[in-house]
Design a protein around this motif. Structure first.
Motif, PDB file in Angstrom:
ATOM      1  N   TYR A  64      -4.113  11.198   3.680  1.00 27.45           N
ATOM      2  CA  TYR A  64      -4.660  10.426   2.557  1.00 27.45           C
ATOM      3  C   TYR A  64      -5.156  11.350   1.451  1.00 27.45           C
ATOM      4  CZ  TYR A  64      -7.639   7.202   0.001  1.00 27.45           C
ATOM      5  OH  TYR A  64      -8.226   6.468  -0.996  1.00 27.45           O
ATOM      6  N   ARG A  81       9.324   4.814  -0.726  1.00 27.13           N
ATOM      7  CA  ARG A  81       9.070   3.405  -1.046  1.00 27.13           C
ATOM      8  C   ARG A  81       7.920   2.875  -0.173  1.00 27.13           C
ATOM      9  NH1 ARG A  81      14.226  -0.347  -1.168  1.00 27.13           N
ATOM     10  NH2 ARG A  81      14.665   1.210  -2.807  1.00 27.13           N
ATOM     11  N   GLY A  82       7.041   2.093  -0.760  1.00 28.33           N
ATOM     12  CA  GLY A  82       5.897   1.552  -0.030  1.00 28.33           C
ATOM     13  C   GLY A  82       4.779   2.558   0.143  1.00 28.33           C
ATOM     14  N   ARG A  83       4.727   3.558  -0.742  1.00 27.24           N
ATOM     15  CA  ARG A  83       3.745   4.628  -0.623  1.00 27.24           C
ATOM     16  C   ARG A  83       2.317   4.084  -0.633  1.00 27.24           C
ATOM     17  NH1 ARG A  83       1.155   7.011  -4.851  1.00 27.24           N
ATOM     18  NH2 ARG A  83       0.169   9.038  -4.431  1.00 27.24           N
ATOM     19  N   THR A  84       2.054   3.137  -1.507  1.00 28.68           N
ATOM     20  CA  THR A  84       0.693   2.599  -1.622  1.00 28.68           C
ATOM     21  C   THR A  84       0.258   1.914  -0.340  1.00 28.68           C
ATOM     22  OG1 THR A  84       1.033   2.287  -3.993  1.00 28.68           O
ATOM     23  CG2 THR A  84      -0.790   1.105  -2.975  1.00 28.68           C
ATOM     24  N   TRP A  85       1.154   1.147   0.275  1.00 25.10           N
ATOM     25  CA  TRP A  85       0.807   0.437   1.508  1.00 25.10           C
ATOM     26  C   TRP A  85       0.622   1.405   2.672  1.00 25.10           C
ATOM     27  CZ3 TRP A  85      -0.869  -4.258   1.036  1.00 25.10           C
ATOM     28  CH2 TRP A  85      -0.433  -5.034  -0.038  1.00 25.10           C
ATOM     29  N   ILE A  86       1.426   2.457   2.681  1.00 23.37           N
ATOM     30  CA  ILE A  86       1.279   3.459   3.753  1.00 23.37           C
ATOM     31  C   ILE A  86      -0.076   4.161   3.635  1.00 23.37           C
ATOM     32  CG2 ILE A  86       2.205   5.599   4.683  1.00 23.37           C
ATOM     33  CD1 ILE A  86       4.981   4.669   3.801  1.00 23.37           C
ATOM     34  N   LEU A 131      -2.712   2.936   2.236  1.00 23.48           N
ATOM     35  CA  LEU A 131      -3.737   1.948   2.595  1.00 23.48           C
ATOM     36  C   LEU A 131      -3.886   1.864   4.110  1.00 23.48           C
ATOM     37  CD1 LEU A 131      -5.706  -0.199   1.603  1.00 23.48           C
ATOM     38  CD2 LEU A 131      -3.833  -1.862   1.712  1.00 23.48           C
ATOM     39  N   ALA A 132      -2.764   1.948   4.844  1.00 23.50           N
ATOM     40  CA  ALA A 132      -2.828   1.940   6.314  1.00 23.50           C
ATOM     41  C   ALA A 132      -3.571   3.162   6.832  1.00 23.50           C
ATOM     42  CB  ALA A 132      -1.413   1.880   6.892  1.00 23.50           C
TER      43      ALA A 132
END
Length: 296
Positions: free
Chosen positions: A176, A122-127, A129-130
């Motif tokens: 990434y 969960r939150g793969r996209t935000w991770i 992006l970080a």
């Protein structure tokens, strides 16, 4: 009854341009070949100038300048620089640091990418992006925090500190990149492995890693070369002669008021030869890995 004299509508397709003749194709091929030869000359010329000046004596350089061919081969500058910085020891430091970083960064990248690309946490996209933002940070902004942390943990002037720092930096890029690769991993293979009773650990090491091996080898090669060429952070974190790396040791040949050009050329030659040898050894692996990635 008057008949129309207007021309009927010409619905025939426009004539195709004439196909290039054999002579025209040959001229185009010769132009491309000439362009590649010119580009190769521009790329090889600096290396050739370094080699010429590295094997010149100081009197030969003073008499004929940097662009003249050497009047005799003199390895005195190479021997002097080798003994001055204990280049064998410095070389082993660079090999140890770059090799450990390449292995550890790829391992950490695979574990992270398996969770993000296949596990779909969960939150793969935000991770991701970080990780992307972390890759954009300039190393100059990391100098003081890393210096302070190394001092506080009594790990200043330690090769382990540099290995940990560059493992984290390189694995951010590796995570990434590999997350994008593993997100497109064939689901049929994963489902077949699960039906055979494979757990997550077995799925990673017996299915995902063997299939992704060309990409991982390319990533490991780039991590090794990037770490080998690093200068700023090793200069700050490795201050003793015992722990110096090759790029840091190259600065010894330059004084504050006197510049020994032949000595600098010799140090540049010794510094670039290991990277060139490493690239030539893994050239076929790099080509095969890039080709596999393009086919996928």
């Amino acid at each position: 009854m008057a008949t129309s004299t207007a021309d009927p509508i010409d619905d025939r397709p426009a004539p195709r341009p004439p196909a290039p003749t054999g002579a025209r194709r040959r001229r185009g091929g010769h132009a491309v070949l000439a362009g590649f030869i010119l580009l190769a000359v521009f790329m090889i010329a600096p290396f050739a100038i370094v080699v010429m000046n590295a094997v010149k004596s100081k009197s030969d350089y003073a008499a004929h300048g940097p662009l003249a061919l050497p009047h005799g081969i003199d390895f005195g500058n190479v021997k002097t620089f080798w003994n001055l910085v204990d280049f064998g020891h410095v070389l082993m430091n660079s090999v140890l640091i770059s090799g450990c970083v390449a292995l550890c960064a790829v391992l950490l990248s695979v574990l992270n990418a398996f969770a993000l690309g296949i596990g779909r946490v969960r939150g793969r996209t935000w991770i991701l992006l970080a990780f992307l933002i972390a890759n954009l940070l300039p190393q100059e902004g990391l100098v003081y925090p890393l210096y302070w942390l190394a001092k506080q943990t009594n790990m200043y002037d330690s090769k382990l500190t540099v290995i940990i720092v560059f493992t984290v930096i390189q694995s951010a890029f590796g995570t990434y990149l590999l997350s994008s690769v593993l997100s497109a991993f064939p689901r049929e293979i994963l489902e077949a492995a699960r039906m055979d009773g494979a757990g997550k650990w077995r799925l990673l090491w017996q299915v995902v890693v063997p299939v992704s091996r060309p990409t991982l080898v390319v990533l490991m090669t780039f991590f090794f070369i990037w770490t080998w060429n690093e200068f700023l952070l090793p200069l700050i974190l490795l201050v003793s002669n015992e722990n110096q790396t090759v790029p840091v040791a190259l600065g010894v040949a330059q004084g504050e008021h006197i510049v020994d050009v032949t000595m600098q050329a010799a140090s540049g030659l010794l510094g670039i030869v290991p990277a060139v040898v490493f690239f030539l050894i893994f050239q076929r692996t790099l080509t095969r890995g890039v080709t596999v990635g393009a086919v996928k």
